[in-house]
Design a protein around this motif. Structure first.
Motif, PDB file in Angstrom:
ATOM      1  N   LYS A 125      -0.248   7.184   2.993  1.00  0.00           N
ATOM      2  CA  LYS A 125       0.413   5.875   2.921  1.00  0.00           C
ATOM      3  C   LYS A 125      -0.505   4.842   2.285  1.00  0.00           C
ATOM      4  O   LYS A 125      -0.076   4.082   1.399  1.00  0.00           O
ATOM      5  N   TRP A 126      -1.756   4.800   2.702  1.00  0.00           N
ATOM      6  CA  TRP A 126      -2.681   3.835   2.129  1.00  0.00           C
ATOM      7  C   TRP A 126      -3.005   4.157   0.678  1.00  0.00           C
ATOM      8  O   TRP A 126      -3.201   3.246  -0.142  1.00  0.00           O
ATOM      9  N   ILE A 127      -3.068   5.430   0.354  1.00  0.00           N
ATOM     10  CA  ILE A 127      -3.294   5.797  -1.051  1.00  0.00           C
ATOM     11  C   ILE A 127      -2.124   5.345  -1.917  1.00  0.00           C
ATOM     12  O   ILE A 127      -2.303   4.793  -3.013  1.00  0.00           O
ATOM     13  N   GLY A 128      -0.900   5.568  -1.421  1.00  0.00           N
ATOM     14  CA  GLY A 128       0.279   5.127  -2.177  1.00  0.00           C
ATOM     15  C   GLY A 128       0.337   3.625  -2.341  1.00  0.00           C
ATOM     16  O   GLY A 128       0.648   3.113  -3.434  1.00  0.00           O
ATOM     17  N   LEU A 129       0.015   2.886  -1.267  1.00  0.00           N
ATOM     18  CA  LEU A 129       0.000   1.422  -1.362  1.00  0.00           C
ATOM     19  C   LEU A 129      -1.077   0.937  -2.328  1.00  0.00           C
ATOM     20  O   LEU A 129      -0.873  -0.041  -3.063  1.00  0.00           O
TER      21      LEU A 129
END
Length: 217
Positions: A141-145
């Motif tokens: 999730k943080w990588i995508g954001l």
């Protein structure tokens, strides 16, 4: 001052744009590794057997990696050039990429049967990818954001550079010096002339005085 601000924005755009380039290279390397694994599983070249379905997930990842690398190259060119068309084209590419990612994200979170929208992957790479995302959801999730933030920042920097306009070599006519004039042969400054009565040379005047003196004798 405007030139310094523009140079800083160009450097920031290149740095942020390089993140997408590194992501694209990582996707290409990952896809090539998956293709090698797929070839080992099939014990033959995958393009030669038409009975087996195409591993779409592998080639989709490879295509997205190439697209990201192309966008990165166009971003570096757009950051350096003074042509507004390059910036418009770069911002269009980034905008379309963000819209594609948003459409896939909305489909995954809203549609419960989103897996039915994708064909079956014979290589099993798509199933491994889903399992990795589910077991490491917070990290993914943080990588995508972070990726979406980088793309949005690239779009914002491109808009600011377009608003600043092309880089100028000088701000006003007063700052235009003769050092920027193209070098021309014999480009010396013309002499200064003074408008007035014609002045005769000293030799002619002295010669006339001598003649008049001899005549008076």
């Amino acid at each position: 001052m405007a030139r310094m601000v523009r140079s800083c924005l160009q450097s920031i755009l290149k740095f942020v744009n390089s993140v997408m380039g590194m992501l694209g290279i990582a996707m290409i390397l990952y896809s090539l590794w998956l293709i090698r694994v797929w070839q080992r599983q099939m014990d033959e070249f995958p393009f030669g057997d038409s009975d087996n379905p195409v591993p779409w997930f592998i080639y989709t990842s490879l295509g997205l990696g190439i697209v990201l690398c192309v966008i990165t190259c166009s971003g570096h060119v757009a950051a350096e050039t003074t042509n507004g068309c390059c910036l418009y084209l770069y911002m269009l590419f980034v905008f379309l990429l963000i819209m594609l990612e948003a459409a896939v994200t909305v489909d995954v979170f809203i549609n419960r049967d989103w897996e039915a929208d994708f064909p079956e992957d014979p290589s099993g790479s798509f199933g491994q990818f889903k399992y990795f995302v589910r077991t490491n959801f917070n990290i993914c999730k943080w990588i995508g954001l972070s990726i979406v933030t980088v793309q949005g920042l690239c779009l914002l920097l491109g808009m600011i550079l377009k608003a600043l306009g092309p880089d100028q070599y000088y701000d006003s006519d007063d700052e235009y010096t003769s050092d920027r004039v193209p070098l021309l042969p014999n480009s010396a400054h013309p002499p200064t002339y003074v408008v007035g009565d014609p002045v005769y040379g000293s030799n002619s005047s002295s010669w006339g005085i001598r003649i008049n003196g001899k005549t008076n004798r």
